[in-house]
Scaffold this active site. Structure first.
Site, PDB file in Angstrom:
ATOM      1  N   GLU A 163       0.413  -1.290  -0.377  1.00  0.00           N
ATOM      2  CA  GLU A 163       0.156   0.157   0.092  1.00  0.00           C
ATOM      3  C   GLU A 163       0.899   1.290  -0.220  1.00  0.00           C
ATOM      4  OE1 GLU A 163      -3.418  -0.192   2.923  1.00  0.00           O
ATOM      5  OE2 GLU A 163      -3.605  -1.746   2.278  1.00  0.00           O
ATOM      6  N   HIS A 179      -8.901   9.931   3.040  1.00  0.00           N
ATOM      7  CA  HIS A 179      -8.417   8.873   2.259  1.00  0.00           C
ATOM      8  C   HIS A 179      -9.408   9.442   0.819  1.00  0.00           C
ATOM      9  CE1 HIS A 179      -8.004   5.078   0.535  1.00  0.00           C
ATOM     10  NE2 HIS A 179      -8.007   4.670   1.733  1.00  0.00           N
ATOM     11  N   ARG A 232      -0.940   8.813   2.065  1.00  0.00           N
ATOM     12  CA  ARG A 232      -1.801   9.323   2.376  1.00  0.00           C
ATOM     13  C   ARG A 232      -2.436  11.443   2.097  1.00  0.00           C
ATOM     14  NH1 ARG A 232      -6.231   5.697   5.343  1.00  0.00           N
ATOM     15  NH2 ARG A 232      -4.565   4.175   3.639  1.00  0.00           N
ATOM     16  N   HIS A 252     -11.696   9.621   6.714  1.00  0.00           N
ATOM     17  CA  HIS A 252     -11.056   8.326   7.028  1.00  0.00           C
ATOM     18  C   HIS A 252     -10.996   8.088   8.349  1.00  0.00           C
ATOM     19  CE1 HIS A 252     -10.751   4.318   6.032  1.00  0.00           C
ATOM     20  NE2 HIS A 252      -9.042   4.599   6.087  1.00  0.00           N
ATOM     21  N   ARG A 256      -1.209   9.114   8.990  1.00  0.00           N
ATOM     22  CA  ARG A 256      -0.922   7.945   9.609  1.00  0.00           C
ATOM     23  C   ARG A 256      -0.550   6.716   8.142  1.00  0.00           C
ATOM     24  NH1 ARG A 256      -4.723   3.302   8.857  1.00  0.00           N
ATOM     25  NH2 ARG A 256      -6.145   5.068   8.271  1.00  0.00           N
TER      26      ARG A 256
HETATM   27  C1  SIN Z   1      -7.863   1.036   2.992  1.00  0.00           C
HETATM   28  O1  SIN Z   1      -8.383  -0.295   2.535  1.00  0.00           O
HETATM   29  O2  SIN Z   1      -7.389   1.956   2.020  1.00  0.00           O
HETATM   30  C2  SIN Z   1      -7.979   1.566   3.680  1.00  0.00           C
HETATM   31  C3  SIN Z   1      -6.889   0.840   5.191  1.00  0.00           C
HETATM   32  C4  SIN Z   1      -6.247   1.806   5.597  1.00  0.00           C
HETATM   33  O3  SIN Z   1      -7.056   2.872   5.956  1.00  0.00           O
HETATM   34  O4  SIN Z   1      -5.118   1.747   6.462  1.00  0.00           O
END
Ligand code: SIN
Length: 482
Positions: free
Chosen positions: A110, A221, A268, A328, A364
């Site tokens: 990610e 997000h 993010r 988020h 985060r």
């Molecule tokens: C996501 O699946 O993008 C959210 C995961 C997260 O908030 O860490």
């Protein structure tokens, strides 16, 4: 009767804490609505973990870089060092994460992670699977429809909680109170959170003088589908970008490359701000495109997104989806020490999103939140069991009030608050707007309002005050100079 422990919240942190509490303890777990109305249930992407001991240093570094080093370094180190055991412990008890073709754990990537280290379950339903596992294995009493409207708190000691259970007042005394009630999502107009998550407990903390920290640090997000009637908007997990999904404008141009060398995989806050800026400047709609995926791979890796978006009228991966950032996650929260005990208190604990362990700093790192819930719930319970604090409820002298939960004019103010937070305390902040927002909140607080709205307003006020106090932009807190 006095419980040994009351746990407020049935997300990953609350249920995981319950799992570590022995059966000879009298434990009560309460939640606002049904146990699965929590953010854990909706988490798609996964659980981050150091892959092995050699990866701890890099996981710590990635967490600090994403958090712009506002993090508490000791807490970050603790998170990563305990991550491997936290995952092993779950798997040894029967939790199943997805495996790759060779039968090994299928780590994915990610944004802002230097390597693949995110575990997932049922492809893109990690939170739901983890939640179901924890709930199924929960050996303690869980009571739904129980809203905490007050903490029985005086001079650093929490004597339990005042609940409205199925609409009736109930006082629950407990030697130890563990708050695991989640963040603040519903105070924003657009958010990805369960509708039960509205910052009530943080509001009680403001009222009682229980310390909060980093409250201005709100995470947006980048890839959320807003065009649904539900209050909770539909997330498109960051793991999609980890596997190759791209963000583009109406013409198919990948503008993120202009903002950060890592483009879609930048932290993010940077991606959300870039989308906000680009769409404001160009007026273009923004899309998430899946053109790099084969249908077979997409359906297997993201089965729930495939199905949910089919119901919304999208043929994935062939069609792109319009996206926007949405609120988020709250990095700030109740100020706790490394054992999850609320600072300045003897027997009050906070874990998960409601807490500020300092792990996340100013932004985060993706998928560190489920991990935080797992790691700090275990630390919290081990510490509380050792402390073995006992209340003497005869010492509790505060008058217990009767509260009216909601009043006639609340809905209009609630909506005004959600708009205000979205437009003035959102992705890009302007100092004068923050000052005006504070005035507006103070006016609402003087209205004849119900208890829940009053608490939300107190929470909003603490977010805005913290935002005003932090003069310089850092991570998710971005101040535009005008
Ligand atoms: C996501 O699946 O993008 C959210 C995961 C997260 O908030 O860490």
């Amino acid at each position: 009767m006095i419980y040994d422990y009351i746990i407020v919240g049935t997300g990953v942190a609350g249920l995981s804490a319950a799992r570590y509490l022995p059966l000879d303890k009298k434990v009560l777990i309460v939640c606002k609505k049904s146990p699965w109305e929590c953010n854990t249930f909706y988490a798609q992407g996964g659980v981050a973990s150091a892959v092995d001991h050699n990866d701890i240093e890099l996981h710590v570094k990635d967490t600090l870089v994403a958090g712009v080093e506002l993090n508490d370094k000791k807490a970050v180190q603790t998170l990563s060092e305990h991550s491997i055991d936290a995952i092993k412990d779950l798997m040894n008890s029967g939790m199943k994460f997805d495996l790759n073709d060779k039968g090994n754990l299928a780590y994915t990537k990610e944004a802002a992670h230097s390597r693949n280290r995110i575990l997932h379950a049922d492809g893109d339903a990690t939170g739901r699977e983890l939640h179901m596992f924890l709930l199924k294995n929960c050996k303690h009493e869980v009571v739904a429809d129980s809203i905490v409207i007050d903490l029985l708190y005086e001079d650093g000691v929490c004597h339990g909680v005042h609940l409205l259970q199925n609409g009736k007042d109930r006082i629950v005394y407990a030697h130890n109170t563990i708050l695991a009630s989640g963040g603040v999502g519903s105070i924003y107009r657009y958010h990805t959170n369960s509708t039960t998550i509205a910052g009530d407990i943080q509001g009680i903390c403001v009222e009682k003088g229980i310390p909060l920290k980093d409250m201005e640090m709100m995470q947006f997000h980048p890839t959320v589908f807003l065009d649904t009637p539900n209050a909770r908007k539909t997330l498109l997990t960051e793991a999609l970008r980890g596997e190759g999904a791209q963000i583009e404008d109406e013409e198919g141009f990948r503008f993120l490359q202009k903002y950060h060398k890592d483009a879609e995989l930048a932290p993010r806050d940077i991606v959300s701000r870039a989308i906000f800026d680009y769409s404001q400047r160009t007026g273009s709609k923004i899309y998430l495109s899946f053109k790099n995926f084969s249908k077979r791979f997409f359906k297997k890796r993201f089965p729930n997104i495939y199905k949910n978006f089919m119901e919304l009228g999208f043929d994935l991966p062939f069609e792109r989806v319009p996206i926007s950032p949405a609120f988020h996650y709250s990095m700030g929260g109740i100020d706790v020490d490394i054992n999850a005990r609320v600072k300045g208190t003897k027997n009050l604990y906070a874990i998960g999103e409601v807490a500020c362990t300092g792990v996340h700093g100013a932004n985060r790192l993706a998928s560190n939140s489920l991990l935080e819930g797992l790691v700090f719930s275990k630390i919290c319970v081990a510490f509380a069991l050792k402390e073995d604090f006992k209340i003497d409820f005869k010492n509790f002298n505060k008058i217990k009030k009767h509260f009216i939960l909601q009043k006639a004019g609340d809905k209009a103010i609630k909506n005004a608050l959600r708009n205000l937070m979205w437009t003035k305390v959102g992705i890009v902040r302007i100092n004068q707007n923050l000052i005006d927002s504070l005035d507006e909140i103070n006016l609402y607080l003087n209205e004849d309002i119900g208890r829940l709205l009053f608490l939300r307003l107190l929470t909003a006020k603490s977010i805005i005050k913290s935002a005003i106090n932090r003069k310089k932009s850092i991570g998710a807190h971005y101040i535009k100079e005008i």
